[in-house]
Design a protein around this motif. Structure first.
Motif: not given
Length: 300
Positions: A61, A122, A128
């Motif tokens: 992420n 994520w 996700g």
């Protein structure tokens, strides 16, 4: 140098999107990275590699836009934004099982399935979430198995999705987000072969995951008279999912209305559970989820 490392450690190399493995990542001065399966390197090898190169932590992420950063802070770090967020929103959770080598392509493919996309994050490796604005451009497309199958074929991974419900409050959205993640996990445990869940049904799975073993055993005992009649169980489950509407359920199952009505009466006769009454219908639906779940069978 990295080319030689690729040859020497070919057995341990993996992809940045591999959700099944613990990653060991090194980076050279030019910012190029190599990804290794952590378990395939010896302690000495990892020590040598981290001495020669910078070791970096895996991070799926990586917020880029202001929206990415705002949602990351809100959902993953519980920090309320300085300005109002787009509301209402809903979350489309997804779970990836396998080695995802093309994260950028996968992200683009998932985003193409939905309208009014705010961002995709994520929360952790393998899980996700698409954040979808329910604005004037929102189109409630129905995610179907064919779309999931196409993604599975294109990226060689196993996928499942949970479609959440609308949220309007920034103050409570993180708590609902976390609850949806828990629901999704429970639903996958109970129905691992199912690829698409909606929050309403996932809530039932989450409730079941908190039942004591004695309660589950009682559920099974109540359904014992029909435990070997899979057709009857599926007919009743469909009837309940269609809000006790016999015609709708019969159409969904491609059987005559009278046939389904007969099966409902047969179930009532055998179990003494009148599923035409709403309280019994709710209880029996939960019983059937337990009866047919792989998790519950494993726990027996």
């Amino acid at each position: 140098m990295f080319e030689k490392l690729r040859e020497k450690y070919a057995h341990a190399l993996t992809s940045p999107g591999n959700t099944e493995e613990s990653l060991f990542i090194i980076q050279n001065d030019q910012g190029e990275k190599l990804y290794f399966n952590n378990t395939r390197l010896t302690k000495e090898e990892k020590s040598l590699l981290s001495t020669l190169f910078d070791q970096v932590e895996p991070e799926l992420n990586q917020p880029v836009s202001a929206s990415d950063r705002m949602w990351t802070q809100l959902l993953l770090h519980n920090q309320l934004p300085d300005k109002d967020i787009f509301t209402p929103v809903r979350f489309i959770h997804f779970h990836v099982k396998g080695s995802l080598t093309d994260i950028e392509g996968f992200t683009e493919a998932v985003n193409s399935l939905f309208s009014s996309i705010e961002t995709l994050l994520w929360p952790n490796p393998g899980e996700g979430v698409v954040i979808q604005r329910l604005d004037e451009e929102f189109d409630d497309e129905q995610l179907d198995d064919s779309a999931v199958s196409a993604l599975t074929s294109d990226f060689y991974v196993q996928l499942s999705f949970l479609v959440g419900s609308p949220h309007t409050s920034a103050a409570s959205v993180r708590d609902r987000f976390k609850l949806e993640m828990e629901m999704f996990k429970a639903a996958r445990n109970y129905s691992p072969s199912q690829t698409i869940f909606h929050e309403q049904e996932a809530l039932s799975h989450w409730l079941l995951s908190h039942l004591e073993h004695d309660v589950v055993s009682t559920f099974r005992e109540l359904l014992k008279p029909v435990q070997n009649d899979r057709e009857l169980q599926q007919s009743v489950k469909t009837y309940l999912e269609c809000n006790l509407n016999t015609s709708m359920a019969a159409k969904k199952m491609f059987v005559h209305r009278n046939t389904l009505q007969y099966r409902v009466e047969k179930f009532i006769e055998k179990t003494s559970l009148d599923i035409k009454q709403f309280p019994n219908a709710v209880a029996v639906y939960l019983m059937l989820l337990v009866q047919n779940s792989k998790k519950a069978k494993h726990d027996q």
